[in-house]
Design a protein around this motif. Sequence first.
Motif, PDB file in Angstrom:
ATOM      1  N   LEU A   1     -19.206 -26.370 -17.099  1.00 65.68           N
ATOM      2  CA  LEU A   1     -19.541 -24.976 -16.828  1.00 65.68           C
ATOM      3  C   LEU A   1     -20.789 -24.551 -17.614  1.00 65.68           C
ATOM      4  O   LEU A   1     -21.646 -23.838 -17.096  1.00 65.68           O
ATOM      5  CB  LEU A   1     -18.367 -24.068 -17.169  1.00 65.68           C
ATOM      6  CG  LEU A   1     -17.154 -24.158 -16.232  1.00 65.68           C
ATOM      7  CD1 LEU A   1     -15.978 -23.373 -16.804  1.00 65.68           C
ATOM      8  CD2 LEU A   1     -17.517 -23.637 -14.844  1.00 65.68           C
TER       9      LEU A   1
ATOM     10  N   LEU B   1      -8.497 -19.209 -21.426  1.00 61.69           N
ATOM     11  CA  LEU B   1      -7.292 -19.845 -20.886  1.00 61.69           C
ATOM     12  C   LEU B   1      -6.885 -21.082 -21.681  1.00 61.69           C
ATOM     13  O   LEU B   1      -5.692 -21.424 -21.756  1.00 61.69           O
ATOM     14  CB  LEU B   1      -7.507 -20.225 -19.418  1.00 61.69           C
ATOM     15  CG  LEU B   1      -7.574 -19.067 -18.413  1.00 61.69           C
ATOM     16  CD1 LEU B   1      -7.941 -19.586 -17.028  1.00 61.69           C
ATOM     17  CD2 LEU B   1      -6.249 -18.323 -18.363  1.00 61.69           C
ATOM     18  N   SER B   2      -7.864 -21.760 -22.296  1.00 62.79           N
ATOM     19  CA  SER B   2      -7.553 -22.992 -23.008  1.00 62.79           C
ATOM     20  C   SER B   2      -6.707 -22.741 -24.255  1.00 62.79           C
ATOM     21  O   SER B   2      -6.184 -23.691 -24.842  1.00 62.79           O
ATOM     22  CB  SER B   2      -8.838 -23.733 -23.395  1.00 62.79           C
ATOM     23  OG  SER B   2      -9.545 -23.057 -24.406  1.00 62.79           O
TER      24      SER B   2
ATOM     25  N   VAL C   1     -14.415 -29.828 -18.828  1.00 66.12           N
ATOM     26  CA  VAL C   1     -14.523 -28.726 -17.861  1.00 66.12           C
ATOM     27  C   VAL C   1     -15.434 -27.639 -18.426  1.00 66.12           C
ATOM     28  O   VAL C   1     -16.323 -27.117 -17.744  1.00 66.12           O
ATOM     29  CB  VAL C   1     -13.139 -28.144 -17.533  1.00 66.12           C
ATOM     30  CG1 VAL C   1     -13.279 -26.900 -16.645  1.00 66.12           C
ATOM     31  CG2 VAL C   1     -12.273 -29.189 -16.845  1.00 66.12           C
ATOM     32  N   ALA C   2     -15.231 -27.304 -19.701  1.00 68.04           N
ATOM     33  CA  ALA C   2     -16.060 -26.288 -20.346  1.00 68.04           C
ATOM     34  C   ALA C   2     -17.505 -26.749 -20.441  1.00 68.04           C
ATOM     35  O   ALA C   2     -18.443 -25.966 -20.204  1.00 68.04           O
ATOM     36  CB  ALA C   2     -15.521 -25.965 -21.733  1.00 68.04           C
TER      37      ALA C   2
ATOM     38  N   LEU D   1     -17.293 -17.683 -16.050  1.00 67.95           N
ATOM     39  CA  LEU D   1     -16.213 -18.661 -15.862  1.00 67.95           C
ATOM     40  C   LEU D   1     -15.968 -19.452 -17.143  1.00 67.95           C
ATOM     41  O   LEU D   1     -14.817 -19.789 -17.461  1.00 67.95           O
ATOM     42  CB  LEU D   1     -16.560 -19.606 -14.711  1.00 67.95           C
ATOM     43  CG  LEU D   1     -16.440 -19.028 -13.302  1.00 67.95           C
ATOM     44  CD1 LEU D   1     -16.952 -20.017 -12.270  1.00 67.95           C
ATOM     45  CD2 LEU D   1     -14.984 -18.650 -12.999  1.00 67.95           C
ATOM     46  N   LEU D   2     -17.036 -19.742 -17.883  1.00 70.14           N
ATOM     47  CA  LEU D   2     -16.876 -20.440 -19.158  1.00 70.14           C
ATOM     48  C   LEU D   2     -16.055 -19.598 -20.131  1.00 70.14           C
ATOM     49  O   LEU D   2     -15.144 -20.107 -20.802  1.00 70.14           O
ATOM     50  CB  LEU D   2     -18.246 -20.763 -19.753  1.00 70.14           C
ATOM     51  CG  LEU D   2     -18.246 -21.379 -21.152  1.00 70.14           C
ATOM     52  CD1 LEU D   2     -17.532 -22.732 -21.154  1.00 70.14           C
ATOM     53  CD2 LEU D   2     -19.672 -21.527 -21.680  1.00 70.14           C
TER      54      LEU D   2
ATOM     55  N   PHE E   1      -9.439 -31.442 -20.685  1.00 69.81           N
ATOM     56  CA  PHE E   1      -9.093 -30.052 -21.001  1.00 69.81           C
ATOM     57  C   PHE E   1      -9.253 -29.688 -22.482  1.00 69.81           C
ATOM     58  O   PHE E   1      -9.120 -28.521 -22.842  1.00 69.81           O
ATOM     59  CB  PHE E   1      -7.653 -29.755 -20.574  1.00 69.81           C
ATOM     60  CG  PHE E   1      -7.412 -29.950 -19.103  1.00 69.81           C
ATOM     61  CD1 PHE E   1      -8.195 -29.285 -18.159  1.00 69.81           C
ATOM     62  CD2 PHE E   1      -6.424 -30.801 -18.662  1.00 69.81           C
ATOM     63  CE1 PHE E   1      -7.978 -29.472 -16.809  1.00 69.81           C
ATOM     64  CE2 PHE E   1      -6.201 -30.994 -17.303  1.00 69.81           C
ATOM     65  CZ  PHE E   1      -6.993 -30.326 -16.372  1.00 69.81           C
TER      66      PHE E   1
ATOM     67  N   TRP F   1     -12.465 -19.690 -18.895  1.00 67.81           N
ATOM     68  CA  TRP F   1     -11.831 -20.985 -19.111  1.00 67.81           C
ATOM     69  C   TRP F   1     -11.487 -21.197 -20.585  1.00 67.81           C
ATOM     70  O   TRP F   1     -10.399 -21.677 -20.926  1.00 67.81           O
ATOM     71  CB  TRP F   1     -12.739 -22.108 -18.618  1.00 67.81           C
ATOM     72  CG  TRP F   1     -12.192 -23.472 -18.932  1.00 67.81           C
ATOM     73  CD1 TRP F   1     -12.592 -24.332 -19.917  1.00 67.81           C
ATOM     74  CD2 TRP F   1     -11.111 -24.132 -18.254  1.00 67.81           C
ATOM     75  NE1 TRP F   1     -11.840 -25.471 -19.913  1.00 67.81           N
ATOM     76  CE2 TRP F   1     -10.930 -25.382 -18.896  1.00 67.81           C
ATOM     77  CE3 TRP F   1     -10.292 -23.803 -17.183  1.00 67.81           C
ATOM     78  CZ2 TRP F   1      -9.952 -26.280 -18.483  1.00 67.81           C
ATOM     79  CZ3 TRP F   1      -9.323 -24.702 -16.779  1.00 67.81           C
ATOM     80  CH2 TRP F   1      -9.157 -25.917 -17.422  1.00 67.81           C
TER      81      TRP F   1
ATOM     82  N   SER G   1     -12.187 -27.040 -25.385  1.00 67.61           N
ATOM     83  CA  SER G   1     -11.842 -26.743 -23.986  1.00 67.61           C
ATOM     84  C   SER G   1     -12.216 -27.845 -23.009  1.00 67.61           C
ATOM     85  O   SER G   1     -12.179 -27.628 -21.799  1.00 67.61           O
ATOM     86  CB  SER G   1     -12.507 -25.428 -23.558  1.00 67.61           C
ATOM     87  OG  SER G   1     -12.200 -24.393 -24.463  1.00 67.61           O
TER      88      SER G   1
END
Length: 410
Positions: free
Chosen positions: A337, A87-88, A333-334, A80-81, A298, A84, A330
């Motif tokens: 994770l 995606l960032s 959130v990063a 997931l990291l 974010f 993510w 990131s």
Amino acid sequence: MGAQIKQLTAVMADKERWLLWVMGLGLFIQIAGYVFFESGSARNAQVYLWLLLPAVIYGGRLLFTGRAAWPSWQYFSWLLLLLWMALSTLWGSAEEPWDWAKRSIPIALFLLAIHYLLRRDAAFTRRALLLGVAVVALGALASLLYQFVWLEKPLAYRAFRIDRLGIGNFANYDHPVVAGIFHGAIAAWALGAFLDRRTPARMAIFWLAVFSVLALYVLLTYTRGAWFGLLGCAIAAVFMQRSVRGWVLLGVGGGCFLLVLLMWWGSLTSQFQHSPLSGREQIWEYFFDGVMSGHWLFGHGLGTPFFFELSTGFKVYHAHSLFLQLIYDSGLVALALMVAGLLGVFWKVWTLRDDPWVRLAFPAFVFALIAMLTDVERIFVRPGGYWTVFWLPLAILLAVPAPKSRAADA
């Protein structure tokens, strides 16, 4: 003779054996490629060819044959990291966001490759890994002899910081900090091999010599993050291995550390008085009080340039801490994770603390976490030194099978 022929026939009949050897070669190149490849692009190309492409073949075969299964739950936070961070790039200001985002794919393939190697033949994987460690030590020894014996570079504190062999572009790490962190990470594996109670006496002497060469190289890079990382790694290795060799080494190493401390006491105290963190306090003040305003959750987006000019005029291009750089790229959130992933790894290490691979890999991971506090730029990169520093011990710890998995594999 007949038994040997049968054994050879069985090996040849094993359709997966070639994949194991190819990926073992790829792992060796990933670890030791800095020593004998002059070009970074050539080294990376060989890692793609010999390690990651076979991982694609292996993963594709699992999917098409229906043998693919969910990985253990400790993988999910790390995957997931990677997702993510990829995606960032969507809200970043990188010139080529896809070039940054796609870096998650090779890292995921690297995790798959190490999982395959460890589950397929743990003994073979250990030999490939330690062979790479020995070759890096050989490069370090050649560098030390050439720089300090042949070229007679000074040994005074920070008068010369080693970071390359100095012949062509072989064993060239471009910067003392990178060289110190990389060789410290490699030294962690040599130390684990020396302390392992299963290692015969003669091989233990060899691995002690390898560790000594690598530790001396780290010392002469004058990279303090690597120094403290190696100290933490050594303590972790002694307590993980719990061998007589470890307690003896801890005592002797502690004495040597005090001796070096006394020799350089004046230089150390002077540097800590005038520049205790080599400008990092200015970078971190800029991070917390300036650049992160409105971007904590974010981040700025992966690939967004980080730039700061110290009061001395020196320009820096990263936050000088993996964790701060992770937040910059990131967001929190990063970081959340990563923390979740670390907790999962620590839980697994505790439950499997008597596993030989856990005892070998965890101190190397401890080194990475300590060194990353102040010196590492980012781990979301193409194949290179930071893969060996961070992703290799992590991949091994994630791939170590639980007792139930071992029974199923058997």
